[in-house]
Design a protein around this motif. Structure first.
Motif, PDB file in Angstrom:
ATOM      1  N   ASN A  89       0.475 -34.723 -37.206  1.00 47.92           N
ATOM      2  CA  ASN A  89       1.667 -33.465 -36.760  1.00 47.92           C
ATOM      3  C   ASN A  89       3.135 -34.136 -36.916  1.00 47.92           C
ATOM      4  O   ASN A  89       3.647 -34.063 -35.712  1.00 47.92           O
TER       5      ASN A  89
ATOM      6  N   PRO B 247       6.034 -32.681 -37.966  1.00 44.17           N
ATOM      7  CA  PRO B 247       7.700 -31.666 -38.453  1.00 44.17           C
ATOM      8  C   PRO B 247       7.681 -31.486 -39.631  1.00 44.17           C
ATOM      9  O   PRO B 247       7.453 -30.485 -39.649  1.00 44.17           O
ATOM     10  N   SER B 248       7.473 -32.099 -40.333  1.00 39.71           N
ATOM     11  CA  SER B 248       8.006 -31.837 -42.323  1.00 39.71           C
ATOM     12  C   SER B 248       5.891 -31.193 -42.273  1.00 39.71           C
ATOM     13  O   SER B 248       6.496 -30.711 -43.724  1.00 39.71           O
TER      14      SER B 248
ATOM     15  N   PRO C  18      14.368 -38.683 -36.564  1.00 34.49           N
ATOM     16  CA  PRO C  18      14.293 -38.203 -36.888  1.00 34.49           C
ATOM     17  C   PRO C  18      15.574 -37.154 -36.706  1.00 34.49           C
ATOM     18  O   PRO C  18      16.358 -38.426 -36.434  1.00 34.49           O
TER      19      PRO C  18
END
Length: 184
Positions: free
Chosen positions: A65, A67-68, A97
């Motif tokens: 999960n 984001p990158s 983040p």
């Protein structure tokens, strides 16, 4: 000092498992990539490990999960930047983040355009050889195309904290040195 034992039978066991894993000290890295669209990504990882000398292979893992994840899967390349004790700030920076993680971080493009963090004590520039889905992570296996290193103490992560390595004296060597000093 008692031993803590738990058998894994439920999701409630994650915190104990994490504490047990924390007893294994690791180095700290920033893994970077550049997508085909030119977007650069970077994150702190302590899951880095060597796999093979011939061919030169390394691995690291990323949460499903994250984001990158899409960027790393699409890019086909990555760089591992091994942090030194002088780079504690970067460890925290890349673990948090930010809209542009590289805005105030000295770096330059390496092979395939992957960012290389200035003053890292080692860098491994890799092509993604294989990605393996495993549990809640993806394991990235990379073929090292170029490696560089310099002097410096590696930043270490153990038991949930950043540390610096302490060299342990060889007892035989310490005794020999003490004997020589006493005889002088």
């Amino acid at each position: 000092m008692g031993e803590h034992v738990i058998e894994f039978r439920s999701a409630d066991d994650h915190s104990h498992f994490r504490r047990a894993l924390g007893r294994f000290a690791t180095g700290v890295t920033v893994v970077t990539t550049r997508t085909s669209a030119g977007r650069i990504e970077g994150l702190t990882a302590n899951s880095f490990s060597s796999v093979s000398l011939d061919p030169p292979l390394v691995l690291w893992s990323l949460r499903r999960n994250a984001p990158s994840l899409a960027g790393f899967l699409e890019a086909g390349c990555f760089a591992i930047n091994v942090l030194g004790t002088h780079q504690r700030r970067l460890c925290r920076h890349f673990a948090t983040p930010h809209p542009d993680k590289f805005a105030d971080v000295p770096h330059r493009p390496g092979l395939y355009g992957c960012p290389l963090i200035e003053n890292a004590i080692a860098r491994f520039e890799c092509r993604t050889e294989k990605v393996i889905e495993a549990g809640d992570h993806h394991i990235f296996l990379g073929r090292v195309e170029r490696a560089t290193h310099s002097d410096g103490e590696p930043l270490v992560f153990s038991a949930g904290a950043l540390c610096s390595p302490a060299l342990l004296a060889d007892p035989a060597e310490a005794t020999a040195n003490a004997t020589r000093e006493h005889a002088s």
